[in-house]
Design a protein around this motif. Structure first.
Motif: not given
Length: 293
Positions: A58-61, A271-278, A283-289
């Motif tokens: 999450i931090f790396d992204n 790993n699969r989640f971040f490679n294929e879905q994140y 809810f990607v904006d949840h973390y971006k915000n």
């Protein structure tokens, strides 16, 4: 680091010793440490946990050009105590990341730019879904997966566990719970036979509703009013362990493979989640915000 024992400044200055920009405190790990433990010694933490695997991605992204030291300390209670010092300005140079649970619904989130929460009940709710199960199976088997079989079984679980999740949310506001937290997490799941797709014991759910003296209509009204979502708000360990059962069931009946430990499956799923879905998940904006604040 002996000079920093039992001082908040010790926590604030730890980033110097690790040659990083911030130290990140997380849940997870094999041990649970108190705030006194954390102040007592900088060595009281776990350096390798599923929570670290998830949050580091999450931090790396979301943050570029910064370095972090991640520490799992087990206890959300301890994280909240450290967070109080952060909010008061008594600690600097740290981040705190923790499970949402039902804090969002109960308005119990601690507000500070360096305090982060998962989108779902826990990180498990963010990564686990039918697609993740399928992607992990593709990774393990290196072949096509019967996606309809997985989707149908997973969707049946979501439907059958729904009322239990509603009850759990309703009781949580009273500092109680419907699902087991420490042991017997899969008490309401029929998973005794790996040859059979795991399923919810609906009669066990009904029995516990009676045991807890819950009124179904009251529970449903509370859940609908507060927009309780089964996948988002299901107790995370229950959801994750159920998905592990699906995977081990599938590789047994389709490939005659031996079971794989949960620890390995969890890491594969992250790993699969971040490679294929994140990057495109809902809810990607949840973390971006959270990071942009």
């Amino acid at each position: 680091m002996e000079g920093f024992r039992r001082t908040r400044n010790g926590i604030s200055n730890l980033f110097h010793f690790y040659n990083v920009d911030y130290v990140v405190y997380l849940e997870g790990g094999k041990n649970s440490f108190s705030k006194d433990d954390i102040l007592e010694s900088s060595d009281n933490y776990t350096s390798d946990s599923e929570d670290i695997s998830f949050w580091s991605k999450i931090f790396d992204n979301n943050i570029n050009g910064k370095k972090f030291k991640y520490k799992s300390i087990g206890s959300k209670k301890t994280l909240k105590e450290i967070a109080d010092d952060l909010i008061l300005g008594q600690i600097r140079n740290i981040y705190i990341a923790m499970d949402n649970e039902f804090d969002e619904i109960l308005n119990k989130r601690l507000l500070h730019p360096n305090i982060l929460y998962t989108h779902g009940y826990s990180y498990e709710n963010d990564i686990w879904n039918a697609k993740t199960v399928i992607d992990v199976l593709k990774e393990i088997t290196s072949t096509n997966v019967d996606e309809n079989y997985i989707n149908n079984g997973f969707n049946r679980f979501i439907s059958d566990i729904k009322l239990g999740v509603f009850c759990d949310a309703y009781l949580f506001k009273k500092n109680l719970s419907f699902f087991e937290r420490k042991s017997g997490i899969l008490f309401c799941i029929d998973c005794s036979n790996l040859d059979t797709f795991p399923s919810v014991k609906k009669d066990v759910i009904e029995d516990r509703i009676l045991l807890k003296s819950l009124k179904v209509n009251t529970v449903r009204n509370y859940a609908y009013k507060n927009k309780i979502n089964t996948l988002k708000h299901c107790f995370g360990h229950l959801l994750a362990d159920f998905c592990c059962r699906i995977i081990n069931h599938y590789i047994r009946i389709k490939h005659n493979f031996n079971t794989i430990t949960k620890d390995i499956i969890y890491r594969l799923a992250i790993n699969r989640f971040f490679n294929e879905q994140y990057p495109t998940c809902a809810f990607v904006d949840h973390y971006k915000n959270q990071f942009s604040s």
